[in-house]
Design an enzyme around this catalytic site. Structure first.
Site, mmCIF file in Angstrom:
data_model
loop_
_atom_site.group_PDB
_atom_site.id
_atom_site.type_symbol
_atom_site.label_atom_id
_atom_site.label_comp_id
_atom_site.label_asym_id
_atom_site.label_seq_id
_atom_site.Cartn_x
_atom_site.Cartn_y
_atom_site.Cartn_z
ATOM 1 N N GLU A 45 36.453 87.324 66.811
ATOM 2 C CA GLU A 45 35.009 87.336 67.062
ATOM 3 C C GLU A 45 34.786 87.116 68.545
ATOM 4 O OE1 GLU A 45 30.712 85.336 65.833
ATOM 5 O OE2 GLU A 45 32.550 84.203 65.426
ATOM 6 N N ASP A 119 24.770 89.376 73.767
ATOM 7 C CA ASP A 119 23.745 89.425 74.814
ATOM 8 C C ASP A 119 23.339 90.883 75.048
ATOM 9 O OD1 ASP A 119 22.264 89.341 77.205
ATOM 10 O OD2 ASP A 119 23.448 87.667 77.988
ATOM 11 N N ASP A 155 19.705 91.821 66.276
ATOM 12 C CA ASP A 155 18.292 91.992 65.938
ATOM 13 C C ASP A 155 17.588 92.804 67.019
ATOM 14 O OD1 ASP A 155 18.358 89.940 67.946
ATOM 15 O OD2 ASP A 155 16.277 89.495 67.422
ATOM 16 N N GLU A 193 23.862 81.611 63.302
ATOM 17 C CA GLU A 193 22.691 80.796 63.622
ATOM 18 C C GLU A 193 21.523 81.685 64.066
ATOM 19 O OE1 GLU A 193 25.782 80.434 64.862
ATOM 20 O OE2 GLU A 193 26.266 78.335 65.289
ATOM 21 N N TYR A 194 21.826 82.640 64.969
ATOM 22 C CA TYR A 194 20.780 83.528 65.468
ATOM 23 C C TYR A 194 20.226 84.409 64.350
ATOM 24 C CZ TYR A 194 21.742 82.419 70.373
ATOM 25 O OH TYR A 194 21.872 81.781 71.585
ATOM 26 N N GLU A 195 21.105 84.871 63.496
ATOM 27 C CA GLU A 195 20.667 85.749 62.409
ATOM 28 C C GLU A 195 19.668 85.047 61.506
ATOM 29 O OE1 GLU A 195 22.748 88.396 58.835
ATOM 30 O OE2 GLU A 195 23.977 87.297 60.284
#
Length: 213
Positions: A45, A119, A155, A193-195
């Protein structure tokens, strides 16, 4: 904006030394990751953040060895700490930049590669810094073993469309594509976390899986 360095980070990083690898020592692992993860398929990852994805994937898939790359020193501590606390033998955290991948891994050594909420580098002049730019895709093509794939989630619609153009440019094959992952039939084992944060706001999650064969 440069993050302010946490005053406790050097001591904390020393405590997770067994789980954390630094760019100055990574070349000795090239072609030898099976010695770190005996009998396990190597998964990578890039940009793991605080590590929710990689830690939970390691729990779900003990048959795989996970290398999580994180460029931010203060952030790399968290997945290393959690892997140590959970006694996960199949996780190592790399504090380094992705530009060095070919120096750390032999060609065909990686079985699965993940890019999660990278990013977007929205300015056009920064396009080459995007982890789905064709220069990086060419590197991933070398690293992945036969049958290995790259899975990308974001996203950011602009980054996703850019990524599709880059995929076409390098001649990779799209296996799965959805512009609304959470309302699709695509298996999504772990949310980052971001998802979780972005989807709670109503943002669509874009996903593509590709192969380079």
């Amino acid at each position: 904006m440069r993050l302010r360095k946490k005053p406790w980070i050097e001591t904390a990083m020393a405590e997770v030394r067994g789980k954390t690898l630094f760019d100055s020592e990574l070349d000795k692992f090239k072609g030898r990751w099976q010695e770190v993860f005996p009998g396990r398929k190597l998964c990578l990852e890039i940009g793991c953040g605080k590590g929710r994805f990689v830690i939970n994937m390691a729990r779900l898939h003990p048959e795989c060895g996970f290398v999580a790359v994180e460029s931010q020193h203060d952030i790399a501590f968290y997945p290393a700490r959690d892997a140590l606390a959970a006694k996960l033998e199949n996780v190592r955290v790399v504090h380094a930049y992705a530009e060095g991948l070919l120096e750390w891994f032999a060609e065909g050594e990686v079985h699965q590669l993940y890019l999660n909420f990278s990013d977007p580098w929205p300015k056009t002049r920064h396009a080459k810094r995007r982890l789905t730019h064709r220069k990086f895709l060419a590197v991933y093509a070398k690293l992945l073993a036969k049958g290995g794939t790259l899975r990308f989630k974001t996203d950011n619609r602009d980054l996703f469309e850019f990524t599709l153009e880059e995929i076409e440019a390098v001649g990779a094959r799209i296996l799965t594509l959805t512009r609304d992952l959470h309302h699709s039939t695509v298996v999504n084992e772990i949310q980052t976390e971001y998802e979780e944060k972005f989807s709670a706001r109503g943002n669509k999650i874009y996903f593509v899986e590709i192969a380079f064969e």
